[in-house]
Structure formats: C-alpha cells, structure tokens
Scaffold this active site. Sequence first.
Site, mmCIF file in Angstrom:
data_model
loop_
_atom_site.group_PDB
_atom_site.id
_atom_site.type_symbol
_atom_site.label_atom_id
_atom_site.label_comp_id
_atom_site.label_asym_id
_atom_site.label_seq_id
_atom_site.Cartn_x
_atom_site.Cartn_y
_atom_site.Cartn_z
ATOM 1 C CE LYS A 158 -3.863 -2.237 2.376
ATOM 2 N NZ LYS A 158 -4.713 -2.273 3.600
ATOM 3 C CB THR A 159 3.868 1.991 -1.762
ATOM 4 O OG1 THR A 159 3.635 1.205 -2.944
ATOM 5 C CG2 THR A 159 4.542 1.118 -0.716
#
Length: 314
Positions: A158-159
């Site tokens: 989840k970047t």
Amino acid sequence: MGTMTSTTQESSIPPQFDMAFDYGNLTHLLPTNYKQTIRDWLQEDCPSFDYGGFVVGEEVSVATLYGKTAGVLAGVPFFNEVFAQLGCTVEWKLQEGEFFEPVAEVATVRGPARNLLLGERVALNTLARCSGIATKSRLMLRVVRKAGYQGILAGTRKTTPGFRLVEKYGMLVGGVDAHRYDLSSMIMLKDNHVWSKGSITKAVHAARAVGGFAVKIEVEVQSEEEADEAIAAGADIVMLDNFGCEGVKIAAKNLKARWAGKSHVLLECSGGLTLDNVESYICQDIDIISTSSIHQSVQHVDFSLKLPRPSSHA
C-alpha cells in the site's frame, strides 16, 4: 555514503531507537532507472522558466541541511542524486540509519546557488518522507522486539504510486522487511482472486502452474478451514487477515499443531495493526507481522536547506 552503522554506543539515543543495523550499502540495491525518476521529478518541479533561479544567479554557495525534528536519517542516495544531476556535491555529517535530535546539522551541499534551489524541494520532500518511514519502522520494530517477538515485521504494497522505491527503501533503512515489491515479486491470492477462480485450491494450482517453483504463493484467508485448504493446496504463506488479536493466536496455534511435520508454510497476520495495538497480536506461532501503518500517513521528518545569511544588509 549510505551505509547504516550502529548508533547504540551513543548515550543520547532514546531507548526506543536504540537498535543496531549493518546491512551494508543499500544504495547497491537501487535500479538504474531511479536516476531517470529523479530527472522526471526535477522536470516536474521546473517545467518552464526558473524565476527564482534568475534572481539568485550562478554564484557558488554552500547550503546547510538541518534536521528540525527527531528521526532516523533515510533517503541519502536519492538526495545525493538530485544534486548530482544539478552539478552539486553533498557532504554528510550523519550516517544513513542514524537517529538524530533537532536541530542537527545533517549535511552540506555545495554548488551554484540557482542549482541548490532547483534541487531543494525535490530533495527535501524525498528525504522527509523516506526518513519518516524509517523512523516509524524502527519504532515499531523496537516495540515488537521488546515484547519478545522474534519473527518478521514487514510493510505492505500500500505505497504511493510513483514513489514506491523511496518508501520501500525507507522500510529497509528502518530495519523491517519490505514485503513484496510489486505484483511480480510474489503471487498473493486475495479473496477476489479466489472468488473469481472458484476456490482456494483452484486458485493456488493455477498460480503454481505459471509461477513455477521460483515464485512463492501467499493466500489470504478468513478462517482456519480456508487456511487448511490453502496449505493442502501448496501455498507457501498463509495470511490470517483481520482475525483479531485473540483469533490470530488461537488459529496460529491450531494450524502449527495440525500441520506439524507436514508443511513448512509460514503464517502471516495482517489487518489493522498499529503501534498502539501490535503487542496484543504477538505470539511465536506467527512468522510474519505485516502492517501499512509504518508507511501510510506517517509523520514526515522535517528538514530544511539554508544558504548562508549575509552578516549585514546593504
């Protein structure tokens, strides 16, 4: 510069950051295309006229980089490359991975004044976020180690699009596992994959057919029964997703006992883990704790870059 060194001998380091890492020079991990990425960032920040640069001109100056909030220094190779592309040189006073208290003189940057200011914001933004992630990672790792956990603490995918390299790098400087880098790094089968294929078994078999022996397969499960099916189908890692702290401990213990001697599968827990609650999830039957809280919405470390101030005004 870029090698993390132990700072545990320094008495000024707060206990929560008193951890030593020596992974060598992490700059050697970076792909060659990161330089093009930085070139694109510089172009984005100055797509046409450089009005401020016109004001200051080309006179060579030396700017000082200050760390204005406490944190772990991370992002050195990105900072270096920003200024290298602008014909400037950086001299570091601290090592990457080192904790510092404000206000700290972190580095000096030498070059034409116009170029120092061209690179300023891109370099500071990158350093601030990377250091923020390293700081939060180091802090959470300290918490789980102090609680006795000896397994793996990892980030997630989840970047931020376009900024993943910096964020994953920050996790490594902080001492945690960066988890899979992208969709090609490992096959992770979530509920949508399973529902689309029809069952966990079918999904795992299809993944193995194309991934072969070289690519690990992880399956996200919602119950012990689903975990059993995933392990039986040949999954390498089973993620116990949103089980709750007590549910994770019970399920992990049961699965380890049930599959003892029959499988080398790793168990991972994830879902809502934060600095405030991670201790309640800790048990030695869990091999991996993963969380996005070490890189999503983290507090940036504040840096500033200052050119010399004239001693007097005309």
